[in-house]
Motif scaffolding. Structure first.
Motif, PDB file in Angstrom:
ATOM      1  N   VAL A 102      15.093  40.550 -50.996  1.00  0.00           N
ATOM      2  CA  VAL A 102      16.178  39.752 -51.583  1.00  0.00           C
ATOM      3  C   VAL A 102      17.433  39.814 -50.704  1.00  0.00           C
ATOM      4  CG1 VAL A 102      17.799  39.717 -53.526  1.00  0.00           C
ATOM      5  CG2 VAL A 102      15.357  39.803 -53.965  1.00  0.00           C
ATOM      6  N   LYS A 103      17.727  41.013 -50.182  1.00  0.00           N
ATOM      7  CA  LYS A 103      18.913  41.141 -49.318  1.00  0.00           C
ATOM      8  C   LYS A 103      18.726  40.337 -48.034  1.00  0.00           C
ATOM      9  CE  LYS A 103      20.554  45.517 -51.178  1.00  0.00           C
ATOM     10  NZ  LYS A 103      20.633  46.978 -51.018  1.00  0.00           N
ATOM     11  N   SER A 104      17.499  40.394 -47.473  1.00  0.00           N
ATOM     12  CA  SER A 104      17.233  39.609 -46.259  1.00  0.00           C
ATOM     13  C   SER A 104      17.298  38.111 -46.534  1.00  0.00           C
ATOM     14  CB  SER A 104      15.865  39.980 -45.677  1.00  0.00           C
ATOM     15  OG  SER A 104      15.943  41.266 -45.119  1.00  0.00           O
ATOM     16  N   LEU A 105      16.849  37.713 -47.729  1.00  0.00           N
ATOM     17  CA  LEU A 105      16.943  36.286 -48.101  1.00  0.00           C
ATOM     18  C   LEU A 105      18.409  35.842 -48.106  1.00  0.00           C
ATOM     19  CD1 LEU A 105      14.294  35.938 -50.947  1.00  0.00           C
ATOM     20  CD2 LEU A 105      14.350  34.597 -48.839  1.00  0.00           C
ATOM     21  N   GLY A 106      19.288  36.735 -48.588  1.00  0.00           N
ATOM     22  CA  GLY A 106      20.725  36.422 -48.567  1.00  0.00           C
ATOM     23  C   GLY A 106      21.204  36.144 -47.152  1.00  0.00           C
ATOM     24  N   ALA A 118       5.998  47.152 -54.534  1.00  0.00           N
ATOM     25  CA  ALA A 118       7.067  48.170 -54.477  1.00  0.00           C
ATOM     26  C   ALA A 118       8.448  47.547 -54.712  1.00  0.00           C
ATOM     27  CB  ALA A 118       7.037  48.871 -53.126  1.00  0.00           C
ATOM     28  N   ASP A 119       9.187  48.112 -55.677  1.00  0.00           N
ATOM     29  CA  ASP A 119      10.533  47.603 -55.997  1.00  0.00           C
ATOM     30  C   ASP A 119      11.451  47.630 -54.777  1.00  0.00           C
ATOM     31  OD1 ASP A 119       9.501  47.566 -58.459  1.00  0.00           O
ATOM     32  OD2 ASP A 119      10.868  49.010 -59.391  1.00  0.00           O
ATOM     33  N   MET A 120      11.379  48.748 -54.017  1.00  0.00           N
ATOM     34  CA  MET A 120      12.332  48.881 -52.898  1.00  0.00           C
ATOM     35  C   MET A 120      12.065  47.826 -51.820  1.00  0.00           C
ATOM     36  SD  MET A 120      11.153  52.301 -50.879  1.00  0.00           S
ATOM     37  CE  MET A 120       9.530  52.458 -50.118  1.00  0.00           C
ATOM     38  N   VAL A 121      10.794  47.410 -51.690  1.00  0.00           N
ATOM     39  CA  VAL A 121      10.469  46.372 -50.701  1.00  0.00           C
ATOM     40  C   VAL A 121      11.042  45.025 -51.164  1.00  0.00           C
ATOM     41  CG1 VAL A 121       8.610  45.107 -49.532  1.00  0.00           C
ATOM     42  CG2 VAL A 121       8.409  47.589 -49.914  1.00  0.00           C
ATOM     43  N   ARG A 122      10.818  44.713 -52.453  1.00  0.00           N
ATOM     44  CA  ARG A 122      11.326  43.421 -52.958  1.00  0.00           C
ATOM     45  C   ARG A 122      12.859  43.390 -52.934  1.00  0.00           C
ATOM     46  NH1 ARG A 122       7.891  44.758 -56.914  1.00  0.00           N
ATOM     47  NH2 ARG A 122       9.442  44.598 -58.593  1.00  0.00           N
ATOM     48  N   LYS A 130      -0.445  49.369 -45.739  1.00  0.00           N
ATOM     49  CA  LYS A 130      -0.666  50.179 -46.949  1.00  0.00           C
ATOM     50  C   LYS A 130       0.549  51.046 -47.305  1.00  0.00           C
ATOM     51  CE  LYS A 130      -3.124  53.944 -44.587  1.00  0.00           C
ATOM     52  NZ  LYS A 130      -4.290  54.832 -44.630  1.00  0.00           N
ATOM     53  N   TYR A 131       1.391  51.383 -46.305  1.00  0.00           N
ATOM     54  CA  TYR A 131       2.561  52.213 -46.618  1.00  0.00           C
ATOM     55  C   TYR A 131       3.779  51.355 -46.943  1.00  0.00           C
ATOM     56  CZ  TYR A 131      -0.080  56.185 -44.871  1.00  0.00           C
ATOM     57  OH  TYR A 131      -1.046  57.150 -44.694  1.00  0.00           O
ATOM     58  N   PRO A 132       4.414  51.581 -48.125  1.00  0.00           N
ATOM     59  CA  PRO A 132       5.569  50.744 -48.499  1.00  0.00           C
ATOM     60  C   PRO A 132       6.726  50.862 -47.498  1.00  0.00           C
ATOM     61  CG  PRO A 132       5.294  52.569 -50.063  1.00  0.00           C
ATOM     62  CD  PRO A 132       4.090  52.549 -49.185  1.00  0.00           C
ATOM     63  N   GLU A 133       6.857  52.061 -46.840  1.00  0.00           N
ATOM     64  CA  GLU A 133       7.959  52.220 -45.872  1.00  0.00           C
ATOM     65  C   GLU A 133       7.835  51.218 -44.720  1.00  0.00           C
ATOM     66  OE1 GLU A 133       7.451  56.041 -48.027  1.00  0.00           O
ATOM     67  OE2 GLU A 133       6.088  54.623 -47.060  1.00  0.00           O
ATOM     68  N   ARG A 134       6.587  50.968 -44.316  1.00  0.00           N
ATOM     69  CA  ARG A 134       6.357  50.034 -43.210  1.00  0.00           C
ATOM     70  C   ARG A 134       6.695  48.614 -43.670  1.00  0.00           C
ATOM     71  NH1 ARG A 134       3.113  50.572 -38.530  1.00  0.00           N
ATOM     72  NH2 ARG A 134       3.477  52.798 -38.766  1.00  0.00           N
ATOM     73  N   ARG A 135       6.279  48.282 -44.884  1.00  0.00           N
ATOM     74  CA  ARG A 135       6.586  46.931 -45.406  1.00  0.00           C
ATOM     75  C   ARG A 135       8.093  46.763 -45.615  1.00  0.00           C
ATOM     76  NH1 ARG A 135       2.656  48.565 -49.115  1.00  0.00           N
ATOM     77  NH2 ARG A 135       3.979  48.112 -50.924  1.00  0.00           N
ATOM     78  N   LEU A 136       8.756  47.867 -45.993  1.00  0.00           N
ATOM     79  CA  LEU A 136      10.218  47.848 -46.159  1.00  0.00           C
ATOM     80  C   LEU A 136      10.876  47.503 -44.821  1.00  0.00           C
ATOM     81  CD1 LEU A 136      12.717  48.560 -47.962  1.00  0.00           C
ATOM     82  CD2 LEU A 136      12.501  50.897 -47.140  1.00  0.00           C
ATOM     83  N   LEU A 137      10.352  48.100 -43.755  1.00  0.00           N
ATOM     84  CA  LEU A 137      10.884  47.831 -42.416  1.00  0.00           C
ATOM     85  C   LEU A 137      10.709  46.357 -42.047  1.00  0.00           C
ATOM     86  CD1 LEU A 137      12.201  49.310 -40.034  1.00  0.00           C
ATOM     87  CD2 LEU A 137       9.927  49.745 -39.121  1.00  0.00           C
ATOM     88  N   VAL A 138       9.551  45.798 -42.430  1.00  0.00           N
ATOM     89  CA  VAL A 138       9.292  44.370 -42.169  1.00  0.00           C
ATOM     90  C   VAL A 138      10.332  43.517 -42.904  1.00  0.00           C
ATOM     91  CG1 VAL A 138       7.657  42.470 -42.538  1.00  0.00           C
ATOM     92  CG2 VAL A 138       6.822  44.703 -41.786  1.00  0.00           C
ATOM     93  N   ALA A 139      10.532  43.837 -44.211  1.00  0.00           N
ATOM     94  CA  ALA A 139      11.476  43.050 -45.024  1.00  0.00           C
ATOM     95  C   ALA A 139      12.888  43.120 -44.444  1.00  0.00           C
ATOM     96  CB  ALA A 139      11.477  43.575 -46.467  1.00  0.00           C
ATOM     97  N   GLU A 140      13.289  44.339 -44.011  1.00  0.00           N
ATOM     98  CA  GLU A 140      14.655  44.490 -43.474  1.00  0.00           C
ATOM     99  C   GLU A 140      14.798  43.807 -42.116  1.00  0.00           C
ATOM    100  OE1 GLU A 140      15.155  48.744 -43.622  1.00  0.00           O
ATOM    101  OE2 GLU A 140      16.170  48.642 -45.567  1.00  0.00           O
ATOM    102  N   SER A 141      13.727  43.868 -41.297  1.00  0.00           N
ATOM    103  CA  SER A 141      13.848  43.267 -39.967  1.00  0.00           C
ATOM    104  C   SER A 141      13.957  41.740 -40.042  1.00  0.00           C
ATOM    105  CB  SER A 141      12.690  43.691 -39.070  1.00  0.00           C
ATOM    106  OG  SER A 141      11.478  43.328 -39.673  1.00  0.00           O
ATOM    107  N   LEU A 148       9.095  36.148 -46.280  1.00  0.00           N
ATOM    108  CA  LEU A 148       9.895  36.774 -47.345  1.00  0.00           C
ATOM    109  C   LEU A 148       9.443  36.290 -48.723  1.00  0.00           C
ATOM    110  CD1 LEU A 148      13.420  36.692 -45.676  1.00  0.00           C
ATOM    111  CD2 LEU A 148      12.110  38.736 -46.237  1.00  0.00           C
ATOM    112  N   GLN A 149       9.124  34.990 -48.797  1.00  0.00           N
ATOM    113  CA  GLN A 149       8.670  34.427 -50.081  1.00  0.00           C
ATOM    114  C   GLN A 149       7.382  35.115 -50.526  1.00  0.00           C
ATOM    115  OE1 GLN A 149       8.370  30.165 -50.017  1.00  0.00           O
ATOM    116  NE2 GLN A 149       8.109  30.023 -52.205  1.00  0.00           N
ATOM    117  N   GLN A 150       6.460  35.322 -49.573  1.00  0.00           N
ATOM    118  CA  GLN A 150       5.188  35.971 -49.902  1.00  0.00           C
ATOM    119  C   GLN A 150       5.422  37.406 -50.381  1.00  0.00           C
ATOM    120  OE1 GLN A 150       2.211  35.802 -46.777  1.00  0.00           O
ATOM    121  NE2 GLN A 150       1.116  37.550 -47.631  1.00  0.00           N
ATOM    122  N   MET A 151       6.285  38.127 -49.687  1.00  0.00           N
ATOM    123  CA  MET A 151       6.539  39.524 -50.061  1.00  0.00           C
ATOM    124  C   MET A 151       7.238  39.626 -51.418  1.00  0.00           C
ATOM    125  SD  MET A 151       7.662  41.126 -46.408  1.00  0.00           S
ATOM    126  CE  MET A 151       7.401  42.864 -46.707  1.00  0.00           C
TER     127      MET A 151
END
Length: 637
Positions: free
Chosen positions: A82-86, A74-78, A33-44, A65-68
């Motif tokens: 995108v950076k992780s996809l790179g 949240a814009d910051m998560v997406r 539920k917290y975008p900060e946690r999802r952000l951490l997932v995307a970056e990891s 990554l495709q699902q997220m």
């Protein structure tokens, strides 16, 4: 810190344990539920990519990554996705995933958040382009698939053109110019001869357009600044002395990419300023990246071949619609402005002069020339150059070209500073306003009108007013139907924005006179033309503040004359005019009553003030504190 810990752990334990122990932690929190946690997932996902088994990288992590990207709000998560996809793109080596990568790139480009789109250009596209280059797909698949999408968009017809999508595809294509140039350099006939000697000429700071990110820097793409310097020297030498034989990657640009782009440009509607600007910027970046020799020997000849401008070709232009298409402004503003030496500016001036002449002599629409002027005129550095082009038109032997020059001045008046208007524009217009040909004189009226609307210098405005007055009052012009049409049209356009004194003392009295004389017009269709134009002008001016004196002496009498015309010519217009007249008469009456009651209303307002004071003092007695006063106005829960 958390990511650094994860990476340190991953380095230490190896791919299998990362997959078994660390990845499930990410997977479980993909919908946290917290975008900060999802952000951490995307970056990891990006940070751990190098330490995962490659099958997992191109399956499970890519799916996460495709699902997220598709679902996260949240814009910051997406953006992080995108950076992780790179990063993932830099590690994937399964060619079957290319199509999925392309679709993810398109999805990221179409994102509604600017942050996500910027990350796509800065990280994802360079990484995906590098992988496409490795697969040998950049020229055979990636660029062609974007071009095909652009072509499909344009086939839908100019009225239903999705400009946002066009921008999306074109911007992606623009981000692929540096990697494309990298491919051309690295597959050139001279690559075997590259040596990093000390006598290599340093690369000029302005040699390349500024990259959107370090990953789009050509030096980074080919390896280093020294390597790029050595390659560039051989590239220029090869183009100037040895030609392109056997140089397949460059021949593809010359024989496939450029013709297809030029053909696409010919199908764009000149009226679509956004598309023009986008394509202009694209060609500018392409020409700047590939260099001056390439632009002069490969790009310009292809445009010139299509545009075929010459005096003998005037008759053919009527059938050759390309001169009226977007090709003209895009070539002028995207290719001919790339380099700024004296000879480059001369070429641009010559091209615009030729277009102006050819379009005028073949009675073709001027939209393509106007679009070039608008795009170039947005940059003050080109104002002098555009005035040079117009002066060529002012002194041209053909009245058709002089008419065009007069009409083009109108476009420049708004953007050019007042000193240039005073020194260069007004003198040219005054010259044209005493032209032997009446059609040329009439063509100056819109530009004079625009000056009245935009300039503030008193003496300049007086000169223009005198010129307009001579058109209206000189007996020579008494029966000039088209001159009167042009003046009324201009008054309707500029009147609402012109200074009130000019409107009251000049525009409205002259419209009144024109409306009166139209009542005497015996030729039915001329009378209808002028009445229609007057109706437009009066409608536009009716929303302005008009003083009572002017309203009574000019505005209302003019409207009544016009109603007389419309009674005979167009009953539905007559109904509208009658209600306009009623409204104006009411305004005049109300103002008169308002003035008479002025003294009474002052007394009434004083009484009002007194009542207000009494009410507030009563409120003060009711409540002892400000907090209680606030409660009085609160609704009961």
């Amino acid at each position: 810190m958390i990511l650094m810990g994860c990476v340190a752990f991953a380095r230490h334990v190896g791919p299998t344990r990362v997959e078994v122990e660390l990845l499930p932690q990410c997977w479980e929190q993909i919908n946290h539920k917290y975008p900060e946690r999802r952000l951490l997932v995307a970056e990891s996902c990006g940070a751990l990519a190098p330490y995962l088994p490659k099958e997992i990288r191109s399956s499970l992590v890519l799916s996460m990554l495709q699902q997220m990207l598709a679902e996260d709000k949240a814009d910051m998560v997406r953006e992080a996705v995108v950076k992780s996809l790179g990063v993932i793109m830099a590690y994937i080596d399964d060619p079957d995933k290319y199509t999925q990568g392309f679709e993810l790139m398109m999805l990221s480009l179409g994102d509604l958040s600017e942050r996500v789109v910027n990350a796509t250009h800065q990280v994802f596209i360079p990484a995906f382009a590098a992988w496409s280059t490795e697969l040998g797909n950049l020229q055979s698949q990636l660029i062609p698939s974007l071009l095909n999408r652009i072509e499909k968009l344009l086939q839908q017809g100019e009225h239903s053109l999705d400009e946002h999508k066009l921008h999306m595809f074109l911007s992606a294509l623009q981000s692929l110019i540096p990697p494309l140039f990298g491919v051309v350099l690295e597959n050139a006939p001279f690559t075997s001869r590259v040596t990093l000697q000390s006598d290599i000429t340093p690369i000029e700071v302005t040699r390349f357009p500024r990259p959107a990110s370090p990953l789009q820097d050509v030096a980074f793409i080919v390896g280093s600044r020294e390597q790029l310097g050595a390659l560039l020297q051989l590239y220029e030498h090869q183009l100037q002395h040895e030609g392109t034989t056997g140089w397949d990657s460059l021949l593809w640009v010359v024989n496939q990419l450029l013709p297809q782009l030029i053909e696409i440009v010919g199908r764009i509607n000149v009226a679509s300023t956004t598309c023009l600007h986008e394509f202009s910027r694209f060609f500018w970046r392409l020409c700047r990246t590939f260099g001056k020799t390439f632009t002069n020997t490969k790009v310009k000849p292809q445009f010139q071949e299509i545009l075929r401008l010459s005096e003998e070709n005037v008759d053919a232009t009527a059938g050759n619609g390309i001169l009226t298409k977007a090709t003209v402004p895009i070539y002028a503003t995207g290719v001919l402005t790339c380099y700024n030496q004296e000879e480059d500016r001369k070429l641009l001036v010559g091209f615009l002069e030729d277009v102006m002449t050819t379009l005028s002599l073949s009675h073709a629409p001027l939209d393509s020339l106007k679009a070039s002027f608008v795009e170039l005129g947005a940059n003050p550095a080109y104002h002098e150059l555009l005035l040079t082009v117009l002066w060529y038109g002012v002194v041209h032997t053909s009245a058709l070209v002089r008419c065009t020059a007069a009409r083009m001045f109108e476009l420049l008046v708004k953007g050019v500073n007042e000193t240039l208007v005073a020194q260069r524009v007004v003198p040219a217009l005054i010259t044209l306003s005493s032209d032997p040909e009446i059609s040329v004189r009439i063509s100056t009226i819109p530009a004079f009108g625009t000056i009245m609307e935009t300039v503030t210098q008193r003496e300049l405005l007086e000169r223009v007013k005198m010129q307009l007055a001579s058109f209206l009052e000189d007996p020579l012009y008494q029966d000039q139907h088209s001159l009167h049409m042009e003046i009324i049209k201009t008054f309707g356009r500029v009147g609402p924005n012109a200074e009130p004194r000019f409107r009251d003392e000049f525009v409205l009295p002259h419209l009144h006179k024109l409306a009166m004389s139209n009542n005497m017009q015996t030729v039915e269709n001329k009378r209808m033309d002028i009445a229609g134009q007057l109706f437009e002008a009066y409608s536009a001016l009716s929303c302005c503040f008009i003083s009572e004196e002017i309203m009574v002496n000019h505005f209302l009498p003019g409207l009544r004359c016009l109603r007389t015309d419309m009674e005979h010519l167009s009953p539905e217009h007559e109904v509208i005019l009658s209600s306009m007249i009623k409204e104006c008469e009411l305004k005049v009456e109300n103002r008169a009553m308002g003035e008479a009651q002025g003294s009474i209303s002052i007394a009434a307002s004083l009484v009002g003030e007194d009542a207000k004071t009494k009410f507030l003092s009563k409120m003060g007695q009711l409540t002892t504190s400000g907090a209680m006063l606030a409660n009085v106005f609160q609704r009961k829960k």
